[in-house]
Write an enzyme that holds these catalytic residues in place. Structure first.
Site, PDB file in Angstrom:
ATOM      1  N   SER A  65      -6.819   9.950  23.857  1.00 51.00           N
ATOM      2  CA  SER A  65      -6.449   8.815  22.768  1.00 51.00           C
ATOM      3  C   SER A  65      -6.075   7.599  23.783  1.00 51.00           C
ATOM      4  CB  SER A  65      -4.887   9.338  22.756  1.00 51.00           C
ATOM      5  OG  SER A  65      -3.890   9.305  23.613  1.00 51.00           O
ATOM      6  N   LYS A 102       0.887   6.410  26.434  1.00 55.28           N
ATOM      7  CA  LYS A 102       0.442   5.522  25.328  1.00 55.28           C
ATOM      8  C   LYS A 102       0.758   4.216  26.125  1.00 55.28           C
ATOM      9  CE  LYS A 102      -0.770   8.363  21.987  1.00 55.28           C
ATOM     10  NZ  LYS A 102      -1.252   9.425  22.792  1.00 55.28           N
TER      11      LYS A 102
END
Length: 144
Positions: A65, A102
């Site tokens: 990701s 993230k």
């Protein structure tokens, strides 16, 4: 050591090694440069990568990701828990029972966790989430 499906955490161990040799002339990634005389000194990666020893941890990335931020599967992250979270910093977060890495997006008292891969959704944090910003990524170590 703590494990989740997304990250594997390690505590840094004090190094007994004095350091590896650093060649301080630089290594050309373009045209070759004359070697000439170069100076040697020792360098400790602990000193280079760890600023706050008691609050620094390592974790291995699991997944894709964050590939557009240069964080690939099995890269080793250096995470400092003493740093304040800020907009656009890359953070390790605990969300609803799972760790994830993230990019933080903070605007108007709202928080989003933004992946750096368009194949993954942005996560909006709400009051219903069990959410903790666990630490800020300061460095990444890659194998080649």
């Amino acid at each position: 050591m703590e494990t989740s499906k997304n990250l594997v955490f390690f505590n840094p161990k004090p190094s007994t090694i004095d350091g590896a040799i650093l060649i301080d002339t630089g290594i050309s990634a373009g045209f070759p440069i004359p070697s000439g005389d170069f100076e040697e000194e020792k360098v400790s990666l602990d000193e280079e990568l760890i600023k706050n020893k008691n609050s620094t941890f390592f974790a291995k990335v699991k997944g894709q990701s964050m590939i557009n931020a240069g964080l690939n599967n099995n890269d080793l992250l250096v995470i400092d828990r003493s740093l304040a979270p800020e907009d656009k910093k890359i953070a390790v977060c605990y969300v609803d029972g799972e760790f994830t890495v993230k990019r933080l997006r903070v605007q108007n008292n709202e928080v989003w966790l933004q992946p750096e891969n368009p194949d993954y959704p942005i996560i909006k944090i709400t009051e219903e989430n069990d959410f903790i910003i666990w630490g800020i990524v300061t460095n990444v170590i890659k194998k080649v």
